[in-house]
Structure formats: C-alpha cells, structure tokens
Design a protein around this motif. Sequence first.
Motif, short mmCIF file in Angstrom:
data_model
loop_
_atom_site.label_atom_id
_atom_site.label_comp_id
_atom_site.label_asym_id
_atom_site.label_seq_id
_atom_site.Cartn_x
_atom_site.Cartn_y
_atom_site.Cartn_z
N GLU A 1 13.16 31.28 -19.99
CA GLU A 1 14.34 31.65 -20.47
C GLU A 1 15.08 33.04 -20.37
O GLU A 1 15.29 33.70 -21.21
CB GLU A 1 14.53 31.46 -21.95
CG GLU A 1 14.13 30.17 -22.65
CD GLU A 1 14.11 29.74 -24.07
OE1 GLU A 1 15.27 30.29 -24.55
OE2 GLU A 1 13.11 29.57 -24.60
N CYS B 1 23.88 20.43 -21.66
CA CYS B 1 22.66 20.83 -20.78
C CYS B 1 22.59 20.21 -19.52
O CYS B 1 22.27 20.60 -18.67
CB CYS B 1 21.56 20.61 -21.69
SG CYS B 1 20.03 21.33 -21.27
N ASP C 1 25.16 24.45 -26.47
CA ASP C 1 24.10 24.50 -26.00
C ASP C 1 23.34 23.21 -25.31
O ASP C 1 23.22 23.03 -24.13
CB ASP C 1 23.04 25.51 -26.45
CG ASP C 1 21.83 25.76 -25.35
OD1 ASP C 1 22.05 26.48 -24.35
OD2 ASP C 1 20.62 25.38 -25.79
N TRP D 1 22.83 31.87 -24.39
CA TRP D 1 22.71 33.34 -24.15
C TRP D 1 24.20 33.92 -24.55
O TRP D 1 24.32 35.34 -24.84
CB TRP D 1 22.61 33.61 -22.69
CG TRP D 1 23.20 32.70 -21.90
CD1 TRP D 1 23.27 31.23 -21.50
CD2 TRP D 1 24.41 33.20 -21.19
NE1 TRP D 1 24.29 31.11 -20.44
CE2 TRP D 1 24.88 32.37 -20.29
CE3 TRP D 1 25.16 34.72 -20.87
CZ2 TRP D 1 26.18 32.52 -19.40
CZ3 TRP D 1 26.23 34.86 -20.17
CH2 TRP D 1 26.79 33.58 -19.16
N GLU E 1 18.09 26.06 -21.49
CA GLU E 1 17.44 27.03 -20.47
C GLU E 1 15.95 26.50 -20.29
O GLU E 1 15.46 26.85 -19.15
CB GLU E 1 17.85 28.47 -20.44
CG GLU E 1 17.47 29.09 -19.49
CD GLU E 1 17.95 30.58 -19.58
OE1 GLU E 1 18.02 31.34 -18.67
OE2 GLU E 1 18.08 31.08 -20.72
N ARG E 2 15.32 26.51 -21.18
CA ARG E 2 13.65 26.24 -21.33
C ARG E 2 13.28 24.85 -20.65
O ARG E 2 13.46 24.10 -21.39
CB ARG E 2 13.06 26.61 -22.56
CG ARG E 2 11.69 26.45 -22.50
CD ARG E 2 10.91 27.39 -23.94
NE ARG E 2 11.15 28.76 -23.62
CZ ARG E 2 10.15 29.56 -23.16
NH1 ARG E 2 8.92 28.98 -22.63
NH2 ARG E 2 10.35 30.75 -23.11
N SER F 1 22.65 24.01 -16.23
CA SER F 1 21.18 24.05 -16.70
C SER F 1 20.83 25.54 -17.45
O SER F 1 19.73 25.32 -18.30
CB SER F 1 20.38 23.95 -15.47
OG SER F 1 20.76 25.13 -14.59
N MET F 2 21.64 26.44 -17.32
CA MET F 2 21.55 27.70 -18.11
C MET F 2 21.79 27.56 -19.50
O MET F 2 21.47 28.61 -20.38
CB MET F 2 22.06 28.84 -17.06
CG MET F 2 23.29 28.91 -17.25
SD MET F 2 24.28 30.00 -16.20
CE MET F 2 23.42 31.72 -16.88
N TRP G 1 18.03 34.18 -19.20
CA TRP G 1 19.23 34.68 -19.84
C TRP G 1 19.02 34.74 -21.25
O TRP G 1 19.70 35.56 -21.88
CB TRP G 1 20.24 33.59 -19.53
CG TRP G 1 20.85 33.71 -17.91
CD1 TRP G 1 20.36 33.11 -16.71
CD2 TRP G 1 21.97 34.51 -17.45
NE1 TRP G 1 20.93 33.38 -15.80
CE2 TRP G 1 22.12 34.36 -16.22
CE3 TRP G 1 22.48 35.39 -17.96
CZ2 TRP G 1 22.69 35.15 -15.18
CZ3 TRP G 1 23.61 36.07 -17.35
CH2 TRP G 1 23.58 35.92 -16.02
N ASN G 2 18.43 33.62 -22.03
CA ASN G 2 18.27 33.73 -23.26
C ASN G 2 17.42 35.08 -23.62
O ASN G 2 17.69 35.46 -24.85
CB ASN G 2 17.39 32.55 -23.90
CG ASN G 2 18.73 31.19 -23.86
OD1 ASN G 2 19.82 31.41 -23.54
ND2 ASN G 2 17.95 30.18 -23.98
#
Length: 213
Positions: free
Chosen positions: A17, A184, A180, A193, A8-9, A188-189, A19-20
């Motif tokens: 980030e 990716c 994760d 999370w 996400e970052r 993208s998210m 959601w994270n």
Amino acid sequence: MLSYGYCERLSGAFWAEPWNALTNGAFLLAAVAAFQLWRRGGGSDRPSLALTLLVFAIGIGSFLYHTMPQGWTLAADVVPIQLFAFCYFGLALTRFFGLSWRTTVLGTLAFFAFALLLSGGVGSLLPQPARGSAGYAAFLLALAGVTGTLLRRPGCQDTARQVGSAGLVFAVSLAFRTLDGALCGGWSMGTHWLWHLLNAGVLYLLLRAAILR
C-alpha cells in the motif's frame, strides 16, 4: 482488495500500500506545523501539546497498519484517532464554551455513547463499503454543532471559521474514505490515501483553533 480491507492492498507485502503508507507523512507535517505554532504561543498550553503529539502518533500508527496489517498495528492506528476525537471534543467544551469539568466529562461521555450508537446502529444498515465510515459521522456532526454554536457567540467567529473549515474538509475526506472500496474496480490505487491527506489538514485546522483560542 477487499480481503485486505483497502483497495490498494493486493498482497501481504510490506509496501503493498505505497500511497496509503506514504501519505501518513502528512500527519507528521501537520503535527510539526502545530508544534511550531504552539511554541510561538508561549509553549505552556499542555492540552494542545498533548493533542499535537496524538496527531504525530496517528501518522506513525497508520503507517504501521498500512504496511503491516495486524491486530496490534490496527490498535496503533485506531486508538490515537479515537483519543484525539474525544479529547478534542472535551477541550472544545471547556476552552470554547467555558463549561465546568463535570459538565465536560458528562458531555464527552454522551458524545462517546452517541458515536457508538451511530456506528453500531446506523452503520449496520449501510452498504458494506460505507459501514467503516459510519462511526466517523458522529465527529462530522460534532464539528457542525460546535461551529454553529460558536457562530452565535460574540468574539468566536474566527474560531468558528476554523472549526467549520475543518468540518467541510472532513466531509470531503470521509467521502473519499467511503468510496475506496466502491471505486476499486476502476481505480486500483483507491481513494483511502486522500482521506489521509485531507484529514491531516483537518487535524491541523483543529489544533490551530485550539492553540490560538
């Protein structure tokens, strides 16, 4: 992603980030729910209270790291998680199995050595996206071992079901943590999370098992 560690970052911004970062609220909710359970149980169980406070610290530390990824925030993220895992293992040895404190200390140290070995040995052989999850496999195996042992002890079936449920949820959460980076390019998210949300449930189930035992 991968220069920042999580899918996400994509920049160094505070809310890079979302959601994270925001899903760490689930750890705070788990801690509050466990605290209420602890109070209803009489409020005298200090080890369970200490573990509950560690879950609250996990939420704060992880939020800091996913908004300000630096060395000190990484420590704030990782240290409470590790403390919870090894302290809970020690509590399980005494509370669930009635072992002496000497045996508990030796058992916990052996478990710590096993986790290091698994992380450094097996982890180095895994593909890059899975390496960060290798150390957590020791905790998954510990949950399976505790569950299996409790199932064979009279009067421990309820505790075994709670610890076993925590282990099953943890297995799913560990899969999402591992995926994760691998997913990716198409999502993208990311999935980190989901690791937060599911792990909050894991920690609550473990706290509940300890408080009600």
